[in-house]
Write a protein that holds these residues in place. Structure first.
Motif, PDB file in Angstrom:
ATOM      1  N   ASP A  25      19.095 -85.832  16.903  1.00  0.00           N
ATOM      2  CA  ASP A  25      19.268 -84.649  16.060  1.00  0.00           C
ATOM      3  C   ASP A  25      19.139 -85.025  14.584  1.00  0.00           C
ATOM      4  O   ASP A  25      19.402 -86.162  14.185  1.00  0.00           O
ATOM      5  CB  ASP A  25      20.644 -84.029  16.284  1.00  0.00           C
ATOM      6  CG  ASP A  25      20.806 -83.461  17.681  1.00  0.00           C
ATOM      7  OD1 ASP A  25      19.804 -83.382  18.410  1.00  0.00           O
ATOM      8  OD2 ASP A  25      21.948 -83.112  18.049  1.00  0.00           O
ATOM      9  N   THR A  26      18.758 -84.042  13.777  1.00  0.00           N
ATOM     10  CA  THR A  26      18.635 -84.247  12.332  1.00  0.00           C
ATOM     11  C   THR A  26      19.298 -83.130  11.532  1.00  0.00           C
ATOM     12  O   THR A  26      19.232 -83.121  10.304  1.00  0.00           O
ATOM     13  CB  THR A  26      17.158 -84.325  11.927  1.00  0.00           C
ATOM     14  OG1 THR A  26      16.498 -83.085  12.278  1.00  0.00           O
ATOM     15  CG2 THR A  26      16.443 -85.482  12.623  1.00  0.00           C
ATOM     16  N   GLY A  27      19.929 -82.173  12.218  1.00  0.00           N
ATOM     17  CA  GLY A  27      20.425 -80.978  11.544  1.00  0.00           C
ATOM     18  C   GLY A  27      21.413 -81.251  10.428  1.00  0.00           C
ATOM     19  O   GLY A  27      21.398 -80.573   9.398  1.00  0.00           O
ATOM     20  N   PHE A  52      21.866 -88.324   9.569  1.00  0.00           N
ATOM     21  CA  PHE A  52      21.266 -88.767   8.300  1.00  0.00           C
ATOM     22  C   PHE A  52      20.279 -89.894   8.584  1.00  0.00           C
ATOM     23  O   PHE A  52      19.142 -89.874   8.110  1.00  0.00           O
ATOM     24  CB  PHE A  52      22.365 -89.262   7.352  1.00  0.00           C
ATOM     25  CG  PHE A  52      22.973 -88.196   6.480  1.00  0.00           C
ATOM     26  CD1 PHE A  52      22.957 -88.316   5.105  1.00  0.00           C
ATOM     27  CD2 PHE A  52      23.565 -87.075   7.037  1.00  0.00           C
ATOM     28  CE1 PHE A  52      23.526 -87.341   4.288  1.00  0.00           C
ATOM     29  CE2 PHE A  52      24.126 -86.090   6.242  1.00  0.00           C
ATOM     30  CZ  PHE A  52      24.103 -86.222   4.855  1.00  0.00           C
ATOM     31  N   VAL A  53      20.704 -90.875   9.333  1.00  0.00           N
ATOM     32  CA  VAL A  53      19.853 -92.038   9.613  1.00  0.00           C
ATOM     33  C   VAL A  53      18.615 -91.630  10.399  1.00  0.00           C
ATOM     34  O   VAL A  53      17.487 -92.041  10.079  1.00  0.00           O
ATOM     35  CB  VAL A  53      20.651 -93.114  10.380  1.00  0.00           C
ATOM     36  CG1 VAL A  53      19.741 -94.247  10.828  1.00  0.00           C
ATOM     37  CG2 VAL A  53      21.790 -93.655   9.509  1.00  0.00           C
ATOM     38  N   ASN A  54      18.784 -90.805  11.419  1.00  0.00           N
ATOM     39  CA  ASN A  54      17.663 -90.467  12.294  1.00  0.00           C
ATOM     40  C   ASN A  54      16.725 -89.413  11.720  1.00  0.00           C
ATOM     41  O   ASN A  54      15.704 -89.095  12.335  1.00  0.00           O
ATOM     42  CB  ASN A  54      18.192 -90.017  13.659  1.00  0.00           C
ATOM     43  CG  ASN A  54      18.702 -91.178  14.482  1.00  0.00           C
ATOM     44  OD1 ASN A  54      18.136 -92.271  14.450  1.00  0.00           O
ATOM     45  ND2 ASN A  54      19.790 -90.962  15.205  1.00  0.00           N
ATOM     46  N   TYR A  55      17.054 -88.882  10.556  1.00  0.00           N
ATOM     47  CA  TYR A  55      16.119 -87.964   9.900  1.00  0.00           C
ATOM     48  C   TYR A  55      14.859 -88.693   9.459  1.00  0.00           C
ATOM     49  O   TYR A  55      13.767 -88.117   9.446  1.00  0.00           O
ATOM     50  CB  TYR A  55      16.789 -87.305   8.692  1.00  0.00           C
ATOM     51  CG  TYR A  55      15.865 -86.402   7.906  1.00  0.00           C
ATOM     52  CD1 TYR A  55      15.660 -85.085   8.297  1.00  0.00           C
ATOM     53  CD2 TYR A  55      15.179 -86.858   6.774  1.00  0.00           C
ATOM     54  CE1 TYR A  55      14.809 -84.242   7.589  1.00  0.00           C
ATOM     55  CE2 TYR A  55      14.333 -86.029   6.068  1.00  0.00           C
ATOM     56  CZ  TYR A  55      14.142 -84.727   6.474  1.00  0.00           C
ATOM     57  OH  TYR A  55      13.290 -83.903   5.774  1.00  0.00           O
ATOM     58  N   TYR A 105      18.854 -80.653  18.222  1.00  0.00           N
ATOM     59  CA  TYR A 105      19.268 -79.664  17.232  1.00  0.00           C
ATOM     60  C   TYR A 105      18.644 -80.026  15.895  1.00  0.00           C
ATOM     61  O   TYR A 105      18.755 -81.163  15.431  1.00  0.00           O
ATOM     62  CB  TYR A 105      20.793 -79.646  17.119  1.00  0.00           C
ATOM     63  CG  TYR A 105      21.349 -79.018  15.856  1.00  0.00           C
ATOM     64  CD1 TYR A 105      20.953 -77.755  15.434  1.00  0.00           C
ATOM     65  CD2 TYR A 105      22.296 -79.694  15.080  1.00  0.00           C
ATOM     66  CE1 TYR A 105      21.471 -77.191  14.269  1.00  0.00           C
ATOM     67  CE2 TYR A 105      22.829 -79.137  13.934  1.00  0.00           C
ATOM     68  CZ  TYR A 105      22.419 -77.886  13.529  1.00  0.00           C
ATOM     69  OH  TYR A 105      22.927 -77.333  12.382  1.00  0.00           O
ATOM     70  N   ALA A 106      17.971 -79.064  15.296  1.00  0.00           N
ATOM     71  CA  ALA A 106      17.384 -79.252  13.968  1.00  0.00           C
ATOM     72  C   ALA A 106      17.702 -78.029  13.126  1.00  0.00           C
ATOM     73  O   ALA A 106      17.903 -76.927  13.645  1.00  0.00           O
ATOM     74  CB  ALA A 106      15.879 -79.464  14.063  1.00  0.00           C
ATOM     75  N   TYR A 107      17.746 -78.227  11.816  1.00  0.00           N
ATOM     76  CA  TYR A 107      18.026 -77.144  10.872  1.00  0.00           C
ATOM     77  C   TYR A 107      16.789 -76.943  10.001  1.00  0.00           C
ATOM     78  O   TYR A 107      16.250 -77.905   9.439  1.00  0.00           O
ATOM     79  CB  TYR A 107      19.239 -77.505  10.020  1.00  0.00           C
ATOM     80  CG  TYR A 107      19.574 -76.499   8.939  1.00  0.00           C
ATOM     81  CD1 TYR A 107      20.253 -75.329   9.243  1.00  0.00           C
ATOM     82  CD2 TYR A 107      19.217 -76.729   7.613  1.00  0.00           C
ATOM     83  CE1 TYR A 107      20.580 -74.414   8.248  1.00  0.00           C
ATOM     84  CE2 TYR A 107      19.545 -75.827   6.609  1.00  0.00           C
ATOM     85  CZ  TYR A 107      20.229 -74.666   6.932  1.00  0.00           C
ATOM     86  OH  TYR A 107      20.540 -73.764   5.948  1.00  0.00           O
TER      87      TYR A 107
END
Length: 639
Positions: free
Chosen positions: A203-205, A230-233, A442-444
């Motif tokens: 996830d990056t949301g 945060f890291v995986n964004y 989940y993404a925003y």
């Protein structure tokens, strides 16, 4: 009635033009707007009075009083609606530009525009088209000294607070934002427990939600920060495996995060999934479940949903099929699953959607899954894509009942991805859990650029290559004194359940990567095996279980930060940024200014990397805001 509405909107447009030419304060504009509204209402009232003249003498005095009360109430409601600028009038405000008078360094403090109480929001852009700053009617006063050389890039209606009033409750910067804190992982002595087990997360949301807070001049709530997201964004330079499902990358270095740390190290574990070309992607049966409740009209959320889904559709293949369900006050089916040969019909169905009513999320999601079950094709990607602000207020509004529906369908091969939209009246808790239990992500999405980024690797976003992925790190107590997993607090798995294949793990798409970081305390003068990383997962099609392992020794620890890989340096900056924002106990004494220096150094080493440039800018903003634990604001304008 239509003719009267058009005439009324023409008057609104004329008033806007008048306000633009004279550059008068918005309070005068609002007064003019009210006067014009009263004139329209008086004219309409006169026509109604003539039609009802013959009946007036029949009304008892009590009914006359009631009628007068109703009419006055209607007048007040309509005037308030005008001030809040809702409905069709909203489009009349969009993209109205105006130059602001006064030199940039002027000391003139006379307000140019006072937005308080007008219900209007502005986006102001600098003279060099730098990042816009949004302002709304919650007390903003714009001064020439602040806006010299700037222009009003957009004027839109500011929507009322979700719970009424003009200010968010409890001193919050944004109204009705729902987050959940999962705590912070502690240091664990290896003599007590040398195993660390968790489910992967892609996830990056959290990062994009917090980015929006910062770009709008606010610090995010600490519970909104999930370090792993945060890291995986960010995209790291992990090479994809050629034959296996995963490639594992491990790296470590000395790390002093705060003045009191001694003999500590940061270890990174990176996982890269096999890649699948777009030509080899499986056909997809997609079911869009779209929230069209009234809250989706805030900030034109539904408009961004439509544009985002159009981007996704443009990347689909002729074999793919799309069905659409929506929910407002009730859930309904809008479009049966349709092939891309009828792309025009799909786009028309999406473009025709409009916001209305309350939010019956449970019914909409249930209808979407029923459609997905009916259209299910073995061997295809069967995915529900939920687009919502996550706020339900009809039926079962909590996560548990909705999650029961989703988990059952996910076990049958219908996965779910949740895409979040909006700031204010937004439920991060529900959307994050839906993506988790739905075996998706989940993404925003806060901008159309973020939608482009998300769907840039559409194959990875849709096609799962491994299911129920779990990681277990076995630390050597002879070398490692203690450890802490940074983040993944809500992805914890009991050590004994690592090989229990009925316990849920995480899913990963083609070409995607996931990264986890540990802080280690090593025994002095000890060398040898540091850790063994074990990954256990199910094949995406056969569900056959595979387990792989990778060792890491003390001889592989880098001597200093100068010799680490750029991807490790980036992950370190993202980790420190998130730890400080969430006020982690383990970040005490750490300075964001030090993290900013690392980000600036990384940005100079990788010029042109838009993600790193943006990250550096966000850290700089947060560093300024943290000086007083909140954004520094003068006259409502964030510096």
């Amino acid at each position: 009635m239509k003719k009267q509405t058009e005439q009324f909107e023409n008057n609104i447009s004329r008033l806007l033009k008048t306000g633009r030419e004279s550059k008068m304060p918005s309070q005068e504009f609002t007064n003019n707007l009210i006067d014009e509204a009263l004139n329209e209402l008086k004219t309409d009232q006169h026509r109604r009075q003539k039609r009802s003249q013959a009946m007036k003498h029949r009304l008892p005095s009590e009914l006359k009083f009631v009628a007068m009360f109703v009419i006055c109430g209607g007048l007040v409601s309509l005037i308030c609606a005008l001030i809040l600028v809702g409905g069709n009038i909203q489009s009349k405000f969009a993209m109205l530009e105006s130059e602001i008078d006064g030199p940039s360094g002027s000391q003139d403090q006379v307000p140019v525009l006072d937005l308080r109480g007008t219900g209007i929001a502005l986006t102001v852009r600098g003279p060099h088209d730098d990042m816009p700053v949004s302002m709304d009617s919650r007390g903003t006063v714009l001064n020439r000294s602040k806006l010299g050389g700037m222009r009003i890039d957009e004027i839109t209606p500011a929507y009322p607070m979700a719970h009424g009033g003009t200010r968010p409750p409890n001193g919050e910067d944004v109204d009705a934002m729902f987050f959940k804190t999962y705590g912070v992982n502690p240091f664990i002595d290896t003599e007590d427990d040398h195993l660390s087990t968790f489910a992967i997360d892609v996830d990056t949301g959290s990062y994009t939600v917090c980015r929006r807070y910062l770009t709008e001049g606010n610090l995010p709530p600490k519970e909104a920060v999930r370090v792993e997201e945060f890291v995986n964004y960010f995209k790291y330079d992990y090479d994809a495996p050629q034959e296996e499902t995963f490639a594992v990358y491990t790296e470590a270095m000395p790390w002093s995060f705060g003045p009191q740390r001694k003999n500590t190290y940061l270890m990174r574990i990176g996982l890269k999934a096999m890649e699948v070309t777009d030509e080899n992607r499986k056909p997809a049966v997609l079911t869009f479940v779209i929230d069209v409740s009234g809250s989706m009209n805030r900030e034109n959320r539904l408009g961004l949903v439509k544009r985002s889904l159009e981007l996704l559709i443009d990347k689909l293949c002729p074999e793919d099929k799309i069905g659409i369900a929506v929910y407002g006050s009730r859930g309904i089916k809008v479009l049966d699953h349709t092939g891309l040969e009828n792309k025009a019909a799909i786009l028309q169905a999406i473009r025709s959607l409009h916001s209305e009513g309350s939010t019956y999320a449970e019914e909409g999601i249930r209808i979407g899954y029923e459609m997905a079950e009916e259209a299910f094709i073995p061997g295809f990607i069967n995915r529900v894509i939920l687009c919502s602000d996550g706020v339900a207020n009809v039926g079962n509004t909590g996560a548990d009942k909705i999650l029961e529906i989703i988990k059952d369908k996910a076990d049958k091969g219908i996965t779910l991805s949740s895409l979040g939209f909006g700031m204010g009246n937004y439920n991060d808790i529900l959307l994050e859990q839906l993506g988790d239990k739905g075996n998706g992500y989940y993404a925003y999405i806060d901008t159309i650029d973020q939608a482009r980024r998300l769907f840039g690797n559409l194959t990875g976003a849709l096609q799962v290559v491994a299911r129920d992925v779990k990681i277990q790190v076995d630390f050597n107590p002879e070398v490692v004194r203690s450890y802490r997993l940074i983040g993944y607090e809500n992805r914890d798995v009991a050590d004994k359940d690592f090989r229990n294949d009925t316990v849920d793990g995480g899913e990963i798409g083609a070409g995607h990567s996931t990264t986890a970081l540990y802080e280690l305390k090593l025994w002095p003068e000890k060398a040898g095996q540091v850790a063994t990383t074990q990954i256990r997962y199910k094949d995406a099609d056969t569900y056959a279980v595979t387990e792989i392992a990778a060792d890491f020794g003390s001889e592989d620890i880098q001597a200093n930060t100068e010799t680490i890989s750029p991807s490790f340096a980036l992950a370190t900056v993202a980790t420190e940024f998130a730890e400080i924002l969430r006020e982690s106990y383990w970040a005490k004494g750490a300075l964001l200014q030090d993290t900013l220096l690392k980000a600036q150094r990384l940005s100079s080493e990788r010029p042109g990397d838009a993600d790193i440039i943006e990250l550096t800018d966000l850290i700089a903003k947060a560093s300024r805001y943290l000086q007083n634990k909140q954004p520094k604001v003068e006259n409502g304008f964030p510096e």
